[in-house]
Motif scaffolding. Structure first.
Motif, PDB file in Angstrom:
ATOM      1  N   UNK A   1      -4.996   6.722  -0.164  1.00 56.08           N
ATOM      2  CA  UNK A   1      -4.162   7.685   0.544  1.00 56.08           C
ATOM      3  C   UNK A   1      -3.144   8.352  -0.370  1.00 56.08           C
ATOM      4  N   UNK A   2      -2.515   9.411   0.134  1.00 55.89           N
ATOM      5  CA  UNK A   2      -1.348  10.038  -0.486  1.00 55.89           C
ATOM      6  C   UNK A   2      -0.231  10.008   0.554  1.00 55.89           C
ATOM      7  N   UNK A   3       0.921   9.445   0.177  1.00 54.74           N
ATOM      8  CA  UNK A   3       2.057   9.292   1.087  1.00 54.74           C
ATOM      9  C   UNK A   3       3.023  10.458   0.895  1.00 54.74           C
ATOM     10  N   UNK A   4       3.598  10.921   2.003  1.00 56.29           N
ATOM     11  CA  UNK A   4       4.604  11.991   1.984  1.00 56.29           C
ATOM     12  C   UNK A   4       5.811  11.489   2.757  1.00 56.29           C
ATOM     13  N   UNK A   5       6.941  11.362   2.073  1.00 56.45           N
ATOM     14  CA  UNK A   5       8.153  10.867   2.730  1.00 56.45           C
ATOM     15  C   UNK A   5       8.923  11.993   3.385  1.00 56.45           C
ATOM     16  N   UNK A   6       9.204  11.810   4.677  1.00 56.07           N
ATOM     17  CA  UNK A   6      10.058  12.732   5.427  1.00 56.07           C
ATOM     18  C   UNK A   6      11.395  12.049   5.714  1.00 56.07           C
ATOM     19  N   UNK A   7      12.469  12.730   5.365  1.00 55.58           N
ATOM     20  CA  UNK A   7      13.800  12.303   5.786  1.00 55.58           C
ATOM     21  C   UNK A   7      14.090  13.082   7.071  1.00 55.58           C
ATOM     22  N   UNK A   8      13.920  12.463   8.248  1.00 55.90           N
ATOM     23  CA  UNK A   8      13.887  13.221   9.506  1.00 55.90           C
ATOM     24  C   UNK A   8      15.094  14.112   9.761  1.00 55.90           C
ATOM     25  N   UNK A   9      16.286  13.681   9.377  1.00 57.33           N
ATOM     26  CA  UNK A   9      17.484  14.493   9.616  1.00 57.33           C
ATOM     27  C   UNK A   9      17.397  15.851   8.923  1.00 57.33           C
TER      28      UNK A   9
ATOM     29  N   UNK B   1      -1.465  20.912   3.232  1.00 54.77           N
ATOM     30  CA  UNK B   1      -0.986  20.517   1.913  1.00 54.77           C
ATOM     31  C   UNK B   1      -1.948  19.530   1.264  1.00 54.77           C
ATOM     32  N   UNK B   2      -2.463  18.595   2.068  1.00 53.32           N
ATOM     33  CA  UNK B   2      -3.446  17.654   1.546  1.00 53.32           C
ATOM     34  C   UNK B   2      -2.985  16.211   1.526  1.00 53.32           C
ATOM     35  N   UNK B   3      -1.820  15.931   2.116  1.00 56.07           N
ATOM     36  CA  UNK B   3      -1.386  14.531   2.194  1.00 56.07           C
ATOM     37  C   UNK B   3      -2.054  13.884   3.406  1.00 56.07           C
ATOM     38  N   UNK B   4      -2.014  12.547   3.449  1.00 57.30           N
ATOM     39  CA  UNK B   4      -2.617  11.852   4.587  1.00 57.30           C
ATOM     40  C   UNK B   4      -1.604  11.012   5.355  1.00 57.30           C
ATOM     41  N   UNK B   5      -0.733  10.304   4.644  1.00 60.28           N
ATOM     42  CA  UNK B   5       0.163   9.345   5.290  1.00 60.28           C
ATOM     43  C   UNK B   5       1.599   9.862   5.279  1.00 60.28           C
TER      44      UNK B   5
ATOM     45  N   UNK C   1       3.273   8.881  -3.935  1.00 60.55           N
ATOM     46  CA  UNK C   1       4.218   9.078  -2.831  1.00 60.55           C
ATOM     47  C   UNK C   1       5.090  10.280  -3.164  1.00 60.55           C
ATOM     48  N   UNK C   2       4.972  11.342  -2.366  1.00 63.44           N
ATOM     49  CA  UNK C   2       5.663  12.614  -2.593  1.00 63.44           C
ATOM     50  C   UNK C   2       6.852  12.703  -1.637  1.00 63.44           C
ATOM     51  N   UNK C   3       8.015  13.046  -2.158  1.00 62.90           N
ATOM     52  CA  UNK C   3       9.216  13.222  -1.344  1.00 62.90           C
ATOM     53  C   UNK C   3       9.250  14.647  -0.797  1.00 62.90           C
ATOM     54  N   UNK C   4       9.669  14.799   0.463  1.00 69.09           N
ATOM     55  CA  UNK C   4       9.648  16.118   1.093  1.00 69.09           C
ATOM     56  C   UNK C   4      10.361  17.144   0.193  1.00 69.09           C
ATOM     57  N   UNK C   5       9.785  18.333   0.084  1.00 70.73           N
ATOM     58  CA  UNK C   5      10.370  19.387  -0.733  1.00 70.73           C
ATOM     59  C   UNK C   5      10.015  19.316  -2.200  1.00 70.73           C
TER      60      UNK C   5
END
Length: 564
Positions: free
Chosen positions: A9-17, A43-47, A367-371
């Motif tokens: 997988x590829x992880x994408x971190x969202x900081x919800x605020x 974009x192509x991320x999965x998780x 693991x990709x951080x949002x933005x």
């Protein structure tokens, strides 16, 4: 080749605020995340990993809460984001698109506002007293801390409670008391919390600071070490013998794994700070090609690694030796606690593209951080108006201490890594409706750095991410193949080369990264070669196995045979 989805997988971190505000409240919400799921799918991320959305005392002044990392109810959703019904809708929408959802779980500590702690501090004989770590103080009046333990960065790890005249332990801020995992009731409660969310359909958990769960049962002093002024009045850098990485913590991680495995197809990724050899312990024991601890652990060595051949090669070699098959490193270059990667790359887009190619071509889980996919950067924000409770503690330190913190790659104001996602060049960067006031200031560069503009530009960083994500998602070699660093006289000293390959498969991927400011021309010593992706060109070709790499360019080439 593994058939476990989380290994590929590829992880994408969202900081919800900070992701998407649909109401004009200034705070991101669940509806906002749902509205951007198609963007993430394309974009192509999965998780999708969501930073904490549980109830937390976010109505208090910012220096008295930690934006969700101080939980006051583990089995609900903070009303500023939505409710459980909306969360269930989010899970359904994510799964409908073939994506996965990982929740952030803070097991180590609660909010001081949690009903458990309110009960615990009410009296020494309260049934919840032993759910936290309470100790008598030292000295003739009992007002000195029980030992010399320090919290992470912020001084003493003990706070005196006047009402019951004892100290409670906090590894982090003083409104985040640590739970007592030597109490079986605490263990069962938290394991049942994990089951609660798995029953709602989540696909796994990111475990916050999991290496701090247990402390020395006898509360013995930590050995003294090098004195530095930002630690505590005892002037020591805390060693980990008494507070971190205890064997009991590893054992409990195995219990968490057993609990998650009850549901099948779920996974755990741990936040574990320390040397790679300490991180390795959290995978547990390996037998028959499987481990019995956490599935993944973030490999934080990459956060501060400079882009040069020596440093990157050392980074990869350490990961390959410490997390050898069947283990996998998890590659992270930015998150909500550290400066954004492009800040370390001095806002150089070519380097950011190369960094993306590196992350998406290594063995392991990215693991990709949002933005990060558009090159969002850290603005300079006034710590006096910070929304980050930690920064209010740090700004009171002497200048030498703050400089040391910067030297170790930490942020004095974590707000700078948490600013609103930049969707467009419209008011509020498209994060909030025009009438809204975002909870943090939008970065001033939003008109030239946003998703909408980069979507229109085939040469943008966003399109580079999409190109390499698409290639990785369609390549069993990049998803599951082994890795071998290639040393060859044809390759210039500024070019790092490694193969990704599957055993007994003729085709392999050769990754070339030009880690320099000069162009390089050389031949690729393989039988055949076809360029699959480049960071700087969408139509790059090779002629007679000769290649020209521009400064800071990375390519992935499909080759056959052995380097001659």
């Amino acid at each position: 080749m593994s058939d476990l989805w989380w290994e590929k997988t590829v992880i994408y971190q969202i900081y919800p605020r900070s992701f998407m505000d649909t109401t004009g409240s200034g705070t991101g919400d669940i509806a906002g995340i749902i509205s951007k799921l198609d963007y993430l799918k394309e974009l192509g991320i999965e998780t999708i990993w969501l930073s904490p959305m549980y109830p937390s005392p976010t109505d208090k002044p910012y220096h008295l809460h930690d934006c969700g990392y101080d939980i006051s109810n583990y089995r609900d959703i903070n009303t500023e984001y939505g409710d459980l019904e909306q969360f269930d809708q989010l899970v359904a929408e994510i799964h409908q698109r073939g994506l996965r959802i990982v929740m952030d779980l803070v097991l180590n500590h609660t909010s001081a506002e949690h009903p458990w702690f309110v009960e615990s501090r009410s009296s020494r004989d309260n049934p919840k007293r032993d759910w936290y770590i309470w100790k008598d103080g030292r000295g003739k009046n009992g007002k000195k801390p029980p030992n010399n333990w320090t919290a992470m960065i912020t001084g003493d790890a003990w706070k005196y409670d006047e009402h019951t005249q004892q100290f409670f332990y906090h590894e982090f801020l003083d409104f985040q008391p640590d739970l007592n995992y030597r109490n079986p009731e605490v263990q069962e409660e938290m394991l049942n919390t994990i089951r609660f969310w798995l029953n709602r359909g989540v696909d796994g958990f990111r475990l916050d600071i999991i290496h701090a769960l247990f402390e020395d049962e006898q509360c013995r002093d930590e050995p003294f070490a090098i004195p530095l002024p930002f630690t505590s009045k005892y002037g020591l850098i805390k060693k980990t013998e008494r507070q971190l990485h205890l064997p009991e913590t590893i054992d409990f991680c195995k219990r968490i794994r057993e609990t998650v495995d009850e549901f099948g197809g779920k996974f755990l990724v741990g936040e574990v700070h320390g040397p790679a050899e300490d991180q390795r312990k959290y995978f547990g024991d390996v037998a028959n090609g499987k481990s019995d601890g956490l599935n993944l652990v973030f490999y934080f060595n990459s956060l501060n690694t400079l882009l040069n051949v020596k440093k990157v090669k050392s980074l990869i070699k350490t990961a390959e030796s410490s997390f050898a098959d069947p283990l996998l490193p998890t590659w992270v270059f930015s998150n909500h606690d550290f400066p954004r990667r492009i800040f370390r790359l001095k806002n150089d887009i070519k380097k950011a593209k190369l960094n993306a190619a590196l992350q998406l071509s290594l063995r392991g889980v990215p693991c990709i951080y949002y933005g990060e996919e558009i090159g969002m950067s850290n603005p300079t924000l006034d710590p006096k108006t910070s929304k980050d409770a930690l920064s209010h503690h740090l700004r009171l330190l002497p200048a030498v201490s703050r400089n040391l913190i910067r030297h170790f790659g930490l942020l004095l104001n974590r707000d700078e890594a948490r600013t609103p996602m930049q969707w467009s060049s419209t008011e509020n960067a498209g994060f909030s409706p025009p009438e809204g006031l975002p909870w943090l200031p939008v970065n001033d560069n939003f008109k030239r750095c946003n998703v909408e503009q980069q979507e229109k530009n085939p040469g943008s960083l966003l399109h580079c991410y999409k190109r390499f994500l698409k290639l990785r998602n369609n390549s069993p070699v990049l998803q599951s193949g082994a890795l071998k660093i290639i040393e060859h006289p044809n390759f210039p000293s500024s070019v790092l080369a490694y193969e990704r390959y599957l055993v007994d498969a003729p085709a392999k991927c050769l990754v070339l990264l030009n880690l320099s400011n000069r162009a390089e021309h050389f031949s690729v010593p393989y039988q055949n070669g076809e360029i699959l992706a480049s960071t700087l060109s969408q139509s790059k070709v090779m002629v007679a196995n000769k290649i020209a790499l521009e400064a800071w360019e990375a390519v992935i080439i499909e080759v056959e045979g052995i380097a001659s």
